[in-house]
Design a protein around this motif. Structure first.
Motif, PDB file in Angstrom:
ATOM      1  N   MET A   1       0.847  -1.174   0.000  1.00  0.00           N
ATOM      2  CA  MET A   1       0.000   0.000   0.000  1.00  0.00           C
ATOM      3  C   MET A   1       0.895   1.241   0.000  1.00  0.00           C
ATOM      4  SD  MET A   1      -3.126   1.140   2.422  1.00  0.00           S
ATOM      5  CE  MET A   1      -4.034  -0.213   1.767  1.00  0.00           C
ATOM      6  N   ASN A   2       0.506   2.200  -0.818  1.00  0.00           N
ATOM      7  CA  ASN A   2       1.332   3.400  -0.892  1.00  0.00           C
ATOM      8  C   ASN A   2       0.995   4.397   0.219  1.00  0.00           C
ATOM      9  OD1 ASN A   2      -0.845   5.006  -1.692  1.00  0.00           O
ATOM     10  ND2 ASN A   2      -0.377   4.852  -3.862  1.00  0.00           N
ATOM     11  N   LYS A   3       1.840   5.406   0.311  1.00  0.00           N
ATOM     12  CA  LYS A   3       1.747   6.397   1.381  1.00  0.00           C
ATOM     13  C   LYS A   3       0.417   7.163   1.347  1.00  0.00           C
ATOM     14  CE  LYS A   3       4.499  10.128   3.353  1.00  0.00           C
ATOM     15  NZ  LYS A   3       5.743  10.879   3.269  1.00  0.00           N
ATOM     16  N   LEU A   4      -0.055   7.497   0.171  1.00  0.00           N
ATOM     17  CA  LEU A   4      -1.301   8.261   0.040  1.00  0.00           C
ATOM     18  C   LEU A   4      -2.498   7.461   0.554  1.00  0.00           C
ATOM     19  CD1 LEU A   4      -2.847  10.750  -0.899  1.00  0.00           C
ATOM     20  CD2 LEU A   4      -2.960   9.717  -3.180  1.00  0.00           C
ATOM     21  N   ARG A   5      -2.568   6.201   0.189  1.00  0.00           N
ATOM     22  CA  ARG A   5      -3.682   5.369   0.667  1.00  0.00           C
ATOM     23  C   ARG A   5      -3.608   5.166   2.180  1.00  0.00           C
ATOM     24  NH1 ARG A   5      -3.084   3.110  -4.477  1.00  0.00           N
ATOM     25  NH2 ARG A   5      -1.661   1.472  -3.796  1.00  0.00           N
ATOM     26  N   ARG A   6      -2.394   5.011   2.702  1.00  0.00           N
ATOM     27  CA  ARG A   6      -2.244   4.897   4.161  1.00  0.00           C
ATOM     28  C   ARG A   6      -2.731   6.176   4.846  1.00  0.00           C
ATOM     29  NH1 ARG A   6       2.793   2.259   2.985  1.00  0.00           N
ATOM     30  NH2 ARG A   6       2.624   0.070   3.547  1.00  0.00           N
ATOM     31  N   ASN A   8      -4.956   8.259   3.680  1.00  0.00           N
ATOM     32  CA  ASN A   8      -6.414   8.290   3.557  1.00  0.00           C
ATOM     33  C   ASN A   8      -7.080   7.358   4.576  1.00  0.00           C
ATOM     34  OD1 ASN A   8      -6.285  10.155   1.492  1.00  0.00           O
ATOM     35  ND2 ASN A   8      -6.396   8.627  -0.132  1.00  0.00           N
ATOM     36  N   ILE A   9      -6.473   6.204   4.772  1.00  0.00           N
ATOM     37  CA  ILE A   9      -7.000   5.274   5.773  1.00  0.00           C
ATOM     38  C   ILE A   9      -6.907   5.898   7.158  1.00  0.00           C
ATOM     39  CG2 ILE A   9      -6.539   3.093   6.979  1.00  0.00           C
ATOM     40  CD1 ILE A   9      -5.952   1.848   4.239  1.00  0.00           C
ATOM     41  N   GLN A  10      -5.797   6.552   7.451  1.00  0.00           N
ATOM     42  CA  GLN A  10      -5.632   7.180   8.759  1.00  0.00           C
ATOM     43  C   GLN A  10      -6.681   8.278   8.969  1.00  0.00           C
ATOM     44  OE1 GLN A  10      -3.623   6.083  11.297  1.00  0.00           O
ATOM     45  NE2 GLN A  10      -4.963   7.478  12.415  1.00  0.00           N
ATOM     46  N   GLU A  11      -7.009   9.000   7.930  1.00  0.00           N
ATOM     47  CA  GLU A  11      -8.044  10.036   8.034  1.00  0.00           C
ATOM     48  C   GLU A  11      -9.400   9.406   8.368  1.00  0.00           C
ATOM     49  OE1 GLU A  11      -7.910  12.260   4.386  1.00  0.00           O
ATOM     50  OE2 GLU A  11      -5.991  13.186   4.905  1.00  0.00           O
ATOM     51  N   VAL A  12      -9.694   8.274   7.743  1.00  0.00           N
ATOM     52  CA  VAL A  12     -10.943   7.567   8.043  1.00  0.00           C
ATOM     53  C   VAL A  12     -10.926   7.072   9.484  1.00  0.00           C
ATOM     54  CG1 VAL A  12     -12.335   5.538   7.486  1.00  0.00           C
ATOM     55  CG2 VAL A  12     -11.372   6.917   5.640  1.00  0.00           C
ATOM     56  N   ILE A  13      -9.805   6.525   9.925  1.00  0.00           N
ATOM     57  CA  ILE A  13      -9.680   6.051  11.306  1.00  0.00           C
ATOM     58  C   ILE A  13      -9.893   7.206  12.278  1.00  0.00           C
ATOM     59  CG2 ILE A  13      -8.036   5.175  13.024  1.00  0.00           C
ATOM     60  CD1 ILE A  13      -6.902   3.372  10.767  1.00  0.00           C
ATOM     61  N   ASP A  14      -9.306   8.353  11.977  1.00  0.00           N
ATOM     62  CA  ASP A  14      -9.467   9.518  12.849  1.00  0.00           C
ATOM     63  C   ASP A  14     -10.936   9.945  12.944  1.00  0.00           C
ATOM     64  OD1 ASP A  14      -6.735   9.498  13.247  1.00  0.00           O
ATOM     65  OD2 ASP A  14      -6.337  11.157  11.858  1.00  0.00           O
ATOM     66  N   SER A  84      -9.769  -3.402  11.283  1.00  0.00           N
ATOM     67  CA  SER A  84      -9.630  -3.860   9.893  1.00  0.00           C
ATOM     68  C   SER A  84      -8.882  -2.838   9.052  1.00  0.00           C
ATOM     69  CB  SER A  84     -11.016  -4.109   9.289  1.00  0.00           C
ATOM     70  OG  SER A  84     -11.650  -5.193   9.928  1.00  0.00           O
ATOM     71  N   LEU A  85      -9.175  -1.577   9.259  1.00  0.00           N
ATOM     72  CA  LEU A  85      -8.479  -0.532   8.507  1.00  0.00           C
ATOM     73  C   LEU A  85      -6.999  -0.486   8.878  1.00  0.00           C
ATOM     74  CD1 LEU A  85     -11.168   2.288   8.641  1.00  0.00           C
ATOM     75  CD2 LEU A  85     -10.406   1.056   6.602  1.00  0.00           C
ATOM     76  N   GLU A  86      -6.691  -0.658  10.153  1.00  0.00           N
ATOM     77  CA  GLU A  86      -5.299  -0.680  10.567  1.00  0.00           C
ATOM     78  C   GLU A  86      -4.565  -1.873   9.940  1.00  0.00           C
ATOM     79  OE1 GLU A  86      -5.711   1.574  14.887  1.00  0.00           O
ATOM     80  OE2 GLU A  86      -5.862  -0.615  14.806  1.00  0.00           O
ATOM     81  N   ASP A  87      -5.224  -3.008   9.882  1.00  0.00           N
ATOM     82  CA  ASP A  87      -4.620  -4.173   9.219  1.00  0.00           C
ATOM     83  C   ASP A  87      -4.384  -3.893   7.740  1.00  0.00           C
ATOM     84  OD1 ASP A  87      -4.714  -5.551  11.606  1.00  0.00           O
ATOM     85  OD2 ASP A  87      -6.481  -6.764  11.063  1.00  0.00           O
ATOM     86  N   ALA A  88      -5.313  -3.226   7.113  1.00  0.00           N
ATOM     87  CA  ALA A  88      -5.190  -2.923   5.680  1.00  0.00           C
ATOM     88  C   ALA A  88      -4.040  -1.958   5.414  1.00  0.00           C
ATOM     89  CB  ALA A  88      -6.495  -2.342   5.141  1.00  0.00           C
ATOM     90  N   ALA A  89      -3.773  -1.079   6.367  1.00  0.00           N
ATOM     91  CA  ALA A  89      -2.735  -0.057   6.163  1.00  0.00           C
ATOM     92  C   ALA A  89      -1.322  -0.591   6.373  1.00  0.00           C
ATOM     93  CB  ALA A  89      -2.984   1.123   7.103  1.00  0.00           C
ATOM     94  N   GLN A  90      -1.206  -1.803   6.853  1.00  0.00           N
ATOM     95  CA  GLN A  90       0.146  -2.352   7.110  1.00  0.00           C
ATOM     96  C   GLN A  90       0.811  -2.787   5.841  1.00  0.00           C
ATOM     97  OE1 GLN A  90      -0.166  -5.361  10.097  1.00  0.00           O
ATOM     98  NE2 GLN A  90      -0.710  -3.909  11.672  1.00  0.00           N
TER      99      GLN A  90
END
Length: 90
Positions: A1-6, A8-14, A84-90
């Motif tokens: 997973m690239n930096k941009l998607r990570r 974006n995932i972090q923004e959703v988690i927040d 699940s999102l944290e797992d996806a961002a790894q």
């Protein structure tokens, strides 16, 4: 997973974490209302127990408990989504 998607995932988690905090506050509010209604119901004079007024208070207590449980379940679901999102961002 690239930096941009990570990112974006972090923004959703927040956002989900913020929502979860709001749900905790709402759950606390509902619990306070429920406690007040239980106290009202339990302190009714004996001659009113079994009356329509008592039944309405009792039904309100049950409904508030259902609402509080729903908020708790929703918070648990958000925990699972965040995980699940944290797992996806790894």
């Amino acid at each position: 997973m690239n930096k941009l998607r990570r990112k974006n995932i972090q923004e959703v988690i927040d956002k989900l974490t913020s929502l979860q905090n709001d749900l905790e506050s709402l759950e606390s509010d509902v619990e306070s209302i429920q406690d007040e209604e239980i106290e009202y119901r339990d302190n009714m004079p004996e001659n009113l127990q079994g009356s329509e007024r008592y039944e309405q208070a009792d039904n309100a207590c049950d409904s508030l408990e259902t609402a509080r449980d729903g908020l708790s379940d929703l918070k648990d679901s958000i925990d699972e989504i965040i995980s699940s999102l944290e797992d996806a961002a790894q």
